[in-house]
Write a protein that holds these residues in place. Sequence first.
Motif, short mmCIF file in Angstrom:
data_model
loop_
_atom_site.label_atom_id
_atom_site.label_comp_id
_atom_site.label_asym_id
_atom_site.label_seq_id
_atom_site.Cartn_x
_atom_site.Cartn_y
_atom_site.Cartn_z
N ASP A 153 0.88 -0.80 -0.02
CA ASP A 153 0.19 -0.16 0.17
C ASP A 153 1.01 0.97 -0.09
O ASP A 153 2.03 1.09 0.79
CB ASP A 153 -0.65 -0.02 1.18
CG ASP A 153 -1.99 -1.34 0.84
OD1 ASP A 153 -2.51 -0.95 0.17
OD2 ASP A 153 -2.68 -1.16 2.15
N ASP A 154 0.55 1.65 -1.07
CA ASP A 154 1.26 3.52 -1.35
C ASP A 154 -0.19 4.53 -1.04
O ASP A 154 -0.11 5.51 -2.44
CB ASP A 154 2.41 3.20 -1.97
CG ASP A 154 3.84 4.65 -2.09
OD1 ASP A 154 3.33 5.15 -1.06
OD2 ASP A 154 4.14 5.07 -3.04
N PRO A 155 -0.50 4.91 0.05
CA PRO A 155 -1.83 5.82 0.04
C PRO A 155 -1.17 7.48 -0.74
O PRO A 155 0.17 7.58 0.25
CB PRO A 155 -2.22 6.07 1.22
CG PRO A 155 -1.57 5.23 2.31
CD PRO A 155 -0.50 4.37 1.65
N GLY A 156 -1.67 8.19 -1.33
CA GLY A 156 -0.75 9.47 -1.31
C GLY A 156 -2.26 10.38 -0.17
O GLY A 156 -2.51 9.89 0.54
N SER A 157 -1.48 12.04 -0.54
CA SER A 157 -2.03 12.47 0.00
C SER A 157 -3.57 13.01 0.03
O SER A 157 -4.08 12.19 -0.67
CB SER A 157 -1.52 13.94 0.15
OG SER A 157 -2.05 14.39 -1.41
N GLY A 158 -4.28 13.17 1.35
CA GLY A 158 -5.96 13.14 1.24
C GLY A 158 -6.43 14.26 0.19
O GLY A 158 -5.59 15.15 -0.34
N LEU A 159 -7.28 14.38 -0.29
CA LEU A 159 -8.09 15.58 -0.57
C LEU A 159 -8.83 16.42 -0.54
O LEU A 159 -9.00 16.52 1.09
CB LEU A 159 -9.46 15.47 -1.83
CG LEU A 159 -9.43 13.96 -3.01
CD1 LEU A 159 -10.29 13.59 -3.54
CD2 LEU A 159 -8.21 14.80 -3.79
N SER A 160 -8.52 17.91 -0.18
CA SER A 160 -9.04 18.73 0.71
C SER A 160 -10.35 18.86 0.75
O SER A 160 -11.03 18.58 -0.59
CB SER A 160 -8.15 20.75 0.22
OG SER A 160 -8.78 20.28 -0.69
N VAL A 161 -11.20 20.07 1.46
CA VAL A 161 -12.72 19.84 0.65
C VAL A 161 -13.14 20.29 -0.46
O VAL A 161 -13.66 20.30 -1.39
CB VAL A 161 -13.10 20.80 2.20
CG1 VAL A 161 -14.64 21.67 1.57
CG2 VAL A 161 -13.04 20.49 3.16
N VAL A 162 -12.29 21.47 -1.36
CA VAL A 162 -12.39 21.77 -2.21
C VAL A 162 -12.06 20.92 -3.19
O VAL A 162 -13.14 21.73 -3.98
CB VAL A 162 -11.47 23.34 -2.69
CG1 VAL A 162 -11.43 24.11 -3.89
CG2 VAL A 162 -11.12 24.46 -1.42
N GLU A 163 -11.06 20.58 -3.62
CA GLU A 163 -10.69 19.21 -3.93
C GLU A 163 -12.02 18.80 -4.58
O GLU A 163 -12.70 18.07 -5.46
CB GLU A 163 -9.75 18.73 -3.99
CG GLU A 163 -8.66 19.89 -4.31
CD GLU A 163 -7.18 18.69 -3.99
OE1 GLU A 163 -6.05 19.03 -4.54
OE2 GLU A 163 -7.35 18.44 -2.87
N THR A 164 -12.08 18.13 -2.84
CA THR A 164 -14.27 17.28 -3.34
C THR A 164 -15.40 17.79 -3.02
O THR A 164 -16.03 17.06 -4.26
CB THR A 164 -13.31 16.79 -1.57
OG1 THR A 164 -12.89 16.10 -1.34
CG2 THR A 164 -14.85 15.59 -1.56
N LEU A 165 -15.29 18.45 -3.11
CA LEU A 165 -16.93 19.40 -3.52
C LEU A 165 -16.57 19.38 -5.15
O LEU A 165 -17.23 19.48 -5.98
CB LEU A 165 -16.85 20.83 -2.47
CG LEU A 165 -17.14 20.93 -1.43
CD1 LEU A 165 -18.10 22.01 -1.33
CD2 LEU A 165 -19.26 19.78 -1.52
N GLY A 166 -15.49 20.66 -5.92
CA GLY A 166 -14.96 20.33 -6.87
C GLY A 166 -14.96 18.97 -7.72
O GLY A 166 -15.46 18.86 -9.16
N LEU A 167 -14.23 17.74 -7.24
CA LEU A 167 -14.68 16.69 -8.02
C LEU A 167 -15.68 15.27 -8.27
O LEU A 167 -16.25 15.19 -8.84
CB LEU A 167 -13.39 15.72 -7.07
CG LEU A 167 -13.50 14.24 -8.02
CD1 LEU A 167 -12.61 14.15 -8.77
CD2 LEU A 167 -12.34 12.93 -7.07
N TYR A 168 -16.66 15.71 -7.14
CA TYR A 168 -17.90 14.83 -6.78
C TYR A 168 -19.07 15.89 -6.53
O TYR A 168 -20.13 15.19 -7.16
CB TYR A 168 -17.97 14.59 -5.02
CG TYR A 168 -16.55 13.00 -5.24
CD1 TYR A 168 -16.70 12.54 -5.85
CD2 TYR A 168 -15.62 13.25 -4.91
CE1 TYR A 168 -16.39 10.97 -6.26
CE2 TYR A 168 -14.82 12.72 -4.20
CZ TYR A 168 -14.68 11.26 -5.23
OH TYR A 168 -13.98 10.02 -5.20
N VAL A 169 -18.59 17.31 -7.19
CA VAL A 169 -20.19 17.98 -7.48
C VAL A 169 -20.26 18.67 -8.24
O VAL A 169 -21.05 18.79 -9.20
CB VAL A 169 -20.26 18.90 -5.93
CG1 VAL A 169 -21.91 19.67 -6.04
CG2 VAL A 169 -20.68 17.68 -4.47
#
Length: 95
Positions: free
Chosen positions: A36-52
């Motif tokens: 496993d090599d998890p990357g950094s998490g998404l910020s709130v802005v990135e999450t809203l941009g990607l999923y909304v």
Amino acid sequence: MDKKNALRAGALAAGTTLMMLLMSSPAFALTPDDGDDPGSGLSVVETLGLYVVAPLVLFGVIAGLVLVLDKSHESHRVTTRNIKTKPKAEAGSKA
């Protein structure tokens, strides 16, 4: 007889759901697997941009293309301008 079958189906569904919940426990996610090599998490802005925002923009583009490229004939569309109704029969006439 139908009550018995419904009860049996409900018990089977509940048992299956319980077993699936127990087997896919979130506790398995706490221990990383080998490789496993998890990357950094998404910020709130990135999450809203990607999923909304991205789905709304994609929906708008598709809807716009459908409206612009619509080749159907005006006479085939159901609108208030081209609905033809039969005139009402006079109240005094009998068939």
